[in-house]
Design a protein around this motif. Structure first.
Motif, mmCIF file in Angstrom:
data_model
loop_
_atom_site.group_PDB
_atom_site.id
_atom_site.type_symbol
_atom_site.label_atom_id
_atom_site.label_comp_id
_atom_site.label_asym_id
_atom_site.label_seq_id
_atom_site.Cartn_x
_atom_site.Cartn_y
_atom_site.Cartn_z
ATOM 1 N N PHE A 1 -28.280 -5.243 11.102
ATOM 2 C CA PHE A 1 -27.525 -4.122 10.532
ATOM 3 C C PHE A 1 -26.630 -3.445 11.561
ATOM 4 C CE2 PHE A 1 -30.663 -4.405 7.127
ATOM 5 C CZ PHE A 1 -29.845 -4.267 6.035
ATOM 6 N N LEU B 1 -21.859 -7.364 8.819
ATOM 7 C CA LEU B 1 -22.795 -7.036 7.750
ATOM 8 C C LEU B 1 -22.369 -5.756 7.030
ATOM 9 C CD1 LEU B 1 -25.312 -8.277 6.539
ATOM 10 C CD2 LEU B 1 -26.619 -6.544 7.703
ATOM 11 N N TRP B 2 -21.810 -4.806 7.785
ATOM 12 C CA TRP B 2 -21.280 -3.604 7.120
ATOM 13 C C TRP B 2 -20.240 -4.016 6.100
ATOM 14 C CZ3 TRP B 2 -19.706 -0.690 12.240
ATOM 15 C CH2 TRP B 2 -20.853 -0.468 13.005
ATOM 16 N N PHE C 1 -21.649 -5.088 2.803
ATOM 17 C CA PHE C 1 -22.059 -3.961 1.968
ATOM 18 C C PHE C 1 -20.840 -3.195 1.466
ATOM 19 C CE2 PHE C 1 -26.107 -4.993 3.620
ATOM 20 C CZ PHE C 1 -27.027 -4.468 2.750
ATOM 21 N N GLN D 1 -32.985 -0.055 6.828
ATOM 22 C CA GLN D 1 -32.439 -0.484 8.120
ATOM 23 C C GLN D 1 -33.422 -0.243 9.252
ATOM 24 O OE1 GLN D 1 -27.911 0.197 8.292
ATOM 25 N NE2 GLN D 1 -28.659 1.696 6.842
ATOM 26 N N THR E 1 -36.304 -2.917 8.818
ATOM 27 C CA THR E 1 -35.986 -4.312 9.142
ATOM 28 C C THR E 1 -35.580 -4.479 10.605
ATOM 29 O OG1 THR E 1 -33.739 -3.945 8.385
ATOM 30 C CG2 THR E 1 -35.255 -4.910 6.808
ATOM 31 N N ASN E 2 -34.782 -3.562 11.152
ATOM 32 C CA ASN E 2 -34.220 -3.796 12.485
ATOM 33 C C ASN E 2 -34.989 -3.129 13.612
ATOM 34 O OD1 ASN E 2 -30.637 -4.410 12.251
ATOM 35 N ND2 ASN E 2 -32.339 -5.304 11.163
ATOM 36 N N PRO F 1 -25.119 2.927 14.244
ATOM 37 C CA PRO F 1 -24.677 1.721 13.517
ATOM 38 C C PRO F 1 -25.203 1.646 12.090
ATOM 39 C CG PRO F 1 -26.300 1.153 15.176
ATOM 40 C CD PRO F 1 -25.975 2.585 15.393
ATOM 41 N N PHE F 2 -26.152 2.524 11.738
ATOM 42 C CA PHE F 2 -26.700 2.467 10.378
ATOM 43 C C PHE F 2 -25.872 3.292 9.393
ATOM 44 C CE2 PHE F 2 -31.184 1.743 12.264
ATOM 45 C CZ PHE F 2 -30.851 0.427 12.530
ATOM 46 N N PRO G 1 -22.591 3.140 8.236
ATOM 47 C CA PRO G 1 -21.785 2.537 7.158
ATOM 48 C C PRO G 1 -22.614 2.063 5.964
ATOM 49 C CG PRO G 1 -21.044 1.735 9.282
ATOM 50 C CD PRO G 1 -22.300 2.515 9.539
ATOM 51 N N VAL G 2 -23.693 1.329 6.223
ATOM 52 C CA VAL G 2 -24.493 0.819 5.105
ATOM 53 C C VAL G 2 -25.151 1.976 4.357
ATOM 54 C CG1 VAL G 2 -26.495 -0.593 4.549
ATOM 55 C CG2 VAL G 2 -24.808 -1.429 6.172
ATOM 56 N N GLU H 1 -22.542 3.432 2.074
ATOM 57 C CA GLU H 1 -22.218 2.555 0.954
ATOM 58 C C GLU H 1 -23.330 2.569 -0.099
ATOM 59 O OE1 GLU H 1 -19.287 1.260 0.680
ATOM 60 O OE2 GLU H 1 -18.609 1.626 2.727
#
Lengths: 547, 207
Positions: A188, A193-194, A197, B102, B105-106, B124-125, B127-128, B131
């Motif tokens: 992630f 990967l971003w 999504f 996130q 898992t990471n 880095p988490f 953006p997801v 979304e």
């Protein structure tokens, strides 16, 4: 209209004390009556005083008649091109990514260029529906449906390229956090990967937005088909023939019955209730609110694919806003490129899609074109000012200097199409001329493809060691895959033009003067509007799609 | 005889709440009455009429119009929808779910070092997280709008009226349901007439 206008000059002009300036377009409003420059007079959004029924008729009649011969001819051609593209995709999947012209140095070329090109085009629809909705720009109602459709079809084309360029496509599910027997998860922290999504969220939300806007109009088509059935005006389905008479199909239900079932299923039983409209408008406003940051985020995240790398030419902080401005620019160009011919060919569309709409979009092209031009020059400036010799070398030796850079023609095509060609819109005559707008829109579409090609290929083709330098040459598979994606896009758009409501009828009707419950636009007497405003009570809570 | 209707009726014998209450009003042909509809000339007329029905204390009635009429919520006395609250809840859920996914898992389940960066950094988490928040909000908005509206419901007693099918074109209609406590066939019809309604029609519910 009162003679007491806050602007002294306008007030004098309205009172007949002053002549209009030379090129002033008066209340007559230019060629089609929509180009009124007077701030005290609101330009009509629907021309020729159309009634609600006439708007319904104009929009629905295209979906209700049999397919015209010209349309059948066009879709035959575009679907053949789409079939060639699909064949290329299959060939790539069966054979491997080696069928493209990629090499050790240039490992992203036409595939990612096409991806960024299409996803950029896919930004205009949501921008028109979401941002212009929040800004209460009523003119958006004429273009939002077709722009949103174009968005979705462009995202479909965009999705193909990253999907197939990874090589073994059957492992694509590993992009998603699905537990697997290896016990590992996606990373992630990777912009790639971003991207997965961002693009999949964008595709889903755009589709939902488009579909939700279409529910009332699909219900209109359903009710009209139902009414024709009740009145016994049913049309047999026929098999169109290129020459001679069409063959009437036996044993199949009539076109009206098929339409009533399909549109009826999709309309979900919408019955135009005001209690439903209330929640519908609330939902639409929230969707517009969340789509606005979404549309800005998608191309920002696409630009992270490049900006977070350490490659000279990519490693720039200006990329997110620069990509977003470019996407809006390219998207509006494609909207104009598609809608201007439709407006010419389909009678009745000129009443709904006026010269004012085209002029507004031409102004947006001019604005975003200059934002893109500013980004180009700022990139160049920072390459020099930053004092990084590798960055400077990319800009001079890989891109701009014809003596050094093998791709100089791509760079200068980009500058010519994107920065110079929209400058003609400074002239009112040209930005009000559909043909001029259409030509510029075509140039911009080409220029935006070259922009992505320049960013990707000219940065990659020369690395730090001259021994690694390679040119990129597309193979016939590269070219036909891109042409095929254009065919897929055109086919989907033609199907949309024929079978779905091309204008948002419910929204158009809501911005027509006779839809105003307080006395219909003209002769707005203050007493009535105060009374109306007071009795509305929670009127401020009424989330307007239109007004 | 075994038919879906009979099976439902058998089950309903054991669960009285499943039975529809007996109709209060029956038409001449013996069908349950859904309500009365009337047509109005323009948006102004229908807003004025809506205020009369609101003030007369009707609750189960509605204005049908081809487009949302500006300010109709106030004229009809519709309460604000709770949809924004649901959307906010969905946004929070989406954000929390994305962060949980996130970090699990990471950082917790399978750590791996990329470019020497920490596995538990929040940056880095973003953006997801954004979304997924947007995605869940969008689904909740549309799903919630349809659910609160009682849709999809492909058939409705009102669709039996040919006049009603023209609402989607250019008609404005007020429908008062017989299920309203204030409903009275004569008094309601009179109010529809007095408020300017024309083409008054009785709608049957032939379920």
């Amino acid at each position: 209209m009162s003679s007491i206008h806050p602007d002294q000059i306008t007030a004098e002009r309205l009172a007949g004390l002053r002549d209009a300036p030379g090129d002033y377009v008066g209340p007559a409003g230019g060629a089609d009556g929509s180009l009124i420059e007077d701030p005290a007079v609101r330009a009509p959004l629907v021309l020729n005083d159309r009634s609600f029924a006439e708007v319904t008729e104009t929009v629905c009649s295209y979906a209700e008649c049999g397919p015209p011969k010209a349309w059948l001819g066009l879709i035959t051609i575009t679907s053949l091109i789409a079939a060639v593209g699909t064949g290329m995709i299959l060939y790539l999947i069966i054979t491997g990514v080696g069928v493209w012209g990629l090499n050790n140095q240039v490992d992203w070329a036409w595939d990612i260029t096409n991806f960024v090109f299409w996803i950029g085009i896919g930004h205009a629809g949501t921008l028109i529906s979401a941002i212009l909705c929040l800004l209460k720009q009523k003119w958006r109602t004429a273009v939002n449906r077709s722009a949103e459709a174009m968005t979705i079809f462009a995202v479909v084309c965009a999705g193909i390229f990253p999907g197939i360029h990874v090589g073994r496509v059957w492992f694509a599910w590993m992009l998603f956090p699905i537990p697997n027997s290896n016990g590992i998860w996606p990373n992630f922290r990777s912009p790639l990967l971003w991207d997965v999504f961002a693009v999949s969220t964008y595709a889903t939300v755009s589709l939902l937005f488009w579909y939700m806007g279409m529910i009332p109009d699909l219900a209109t088509l359903r009710d009209r088909a139902h009414l024709r059935m009740l009145q016994g005006r049913e049309r047999r389905l026929t098999l169109p023939m290129p020459v001679g008479k069409d063959i009437v199909l036996p044993f199949v239900p009539s076109a009206e019955r098929v339409a009533a079932y399909i549109y009826g299923f999709l309309a979900l039983g919408w019955r135009f209730s005001s209690r439903h409209w209330h929640r519908y408008e609330a939902a639409y406003l929230i969707l517009a609110g969340i789509s606005t940051p979404l549309v800005l985020s998608v191309h920002s995240i696409v630009s992270f694919d490049f900006a977070t790398s350490i490659l000279p030419g990519w490693h720039t902080t200006i990329f997110p806003p620069y990509f977003v401005a470019g996407a809006v620019f390219g998207g509006f160009a494609m909207v104009l490129f598609l809608l201007i011919p439709c407006r010419q060919v389909m009678p009745g569309f000129k009443d709904l899609l006026t010269l004012r709409h085209l002029e507004n979009m031409a102004k947006i092209l001019l604005l975003t074109g200059m934002m893109v031009g500013f980004a180009y020059s700022m990139e160049f400036f920072i390459a020099w000012y930053g004092g990084n010799e590798f960055e400077w070398s990319v800009f001079i030796n890989n891109r701009a200097n014809p003596a050094e850079a093998p791709y100089w023609w791509a760079y200068w095509t980009m500058i010519g199409c994107n920065v110079l060609s929209p400058q003609i819109f400074w002239f009112r005559k040209l930005r009000q001329n559909p043909l001029a707008i259409w030509i510029v829109a075509g140039f911009v579409t080409v220029g935006m493809w070259f922009e992505r090609f320049v960013i990707i290929v000219t940065s990659l083709h020369r690395a730090f060691l001259p021994g690694e330098w390679h040119m990129f040459f597309p193979t016939w598979v590269d070219i036909l895959t891109f042409v095929g994606s254009c065919g897929i896009f055109a086919t989907l758009f033609l199907l949309f033009l024929k079978y779905l409501p091309v204008f948002a009828m419910a929204e158009l009707k809501a911005v027509m003067p006779q839809a105003d419950p307080h006395g219909g636009g003209h002769g707005h007497d203050p007493v009535a509007s105060v009374a109306g405003g007071a009795s509305a009570g929670g009127a401020s809570a009424s989330k307007g799609v239109g007004p | 005889m075994i038919s879906p209707a009979n099976i439902l009726a058998d089950i309903a014998d054991y669960m009285p709440f499943m039975k529809r209450p007996a109709p209060r009003f029956i038409s001449e042909s013996g069908n349950r009455i859904y309500g009365i509809v009337a047509e109005y000339a323009d948006p102004h007329a229908v807003t004025v009429a809506a205020e009369q029905f609101r003030d007369a204390g009707y609750t189960r009635w509605d204005v049908y119009s081809p487009f949302p009429i500006h300010g109709m919520e106030g004229h009809m006395g519709i309460k604000r929808t709770i949809l924004p609250v649901a959307a906010f809840g969905a946004a929070v859920t989406g954000v929390l779910a994305a962060l949980a996914l996130q970090y699990f898992t990471n950082d917790i389940d399978y750590q791996f070092v990329v470019q020497g960066k920490p596995t538990n950094a929040w940056e880095p988490f973003i953006p997801v997280t954004f979304e997924l928040g947007v995605l869940l909000t969008a689904f909740t908005c549309i799903g919630g709008m349809l659910m609160l509206n009682g849709l999809p419901r492909w058939n409705h007693p009102l669709f039996s009226s040919e006049r009603f099918l023209k609402v989607s074109d250019d008609r404005l209609i007020i429908a008062v349901e017989a299920a309203d406590a204030n409903f009275d066939p004569d008094a309601t019809r009179r109010l529809l007439e007095e408020s300017g309604g024309t083409n008054i029609e009785l709608i049957e519910d032939d379920d």
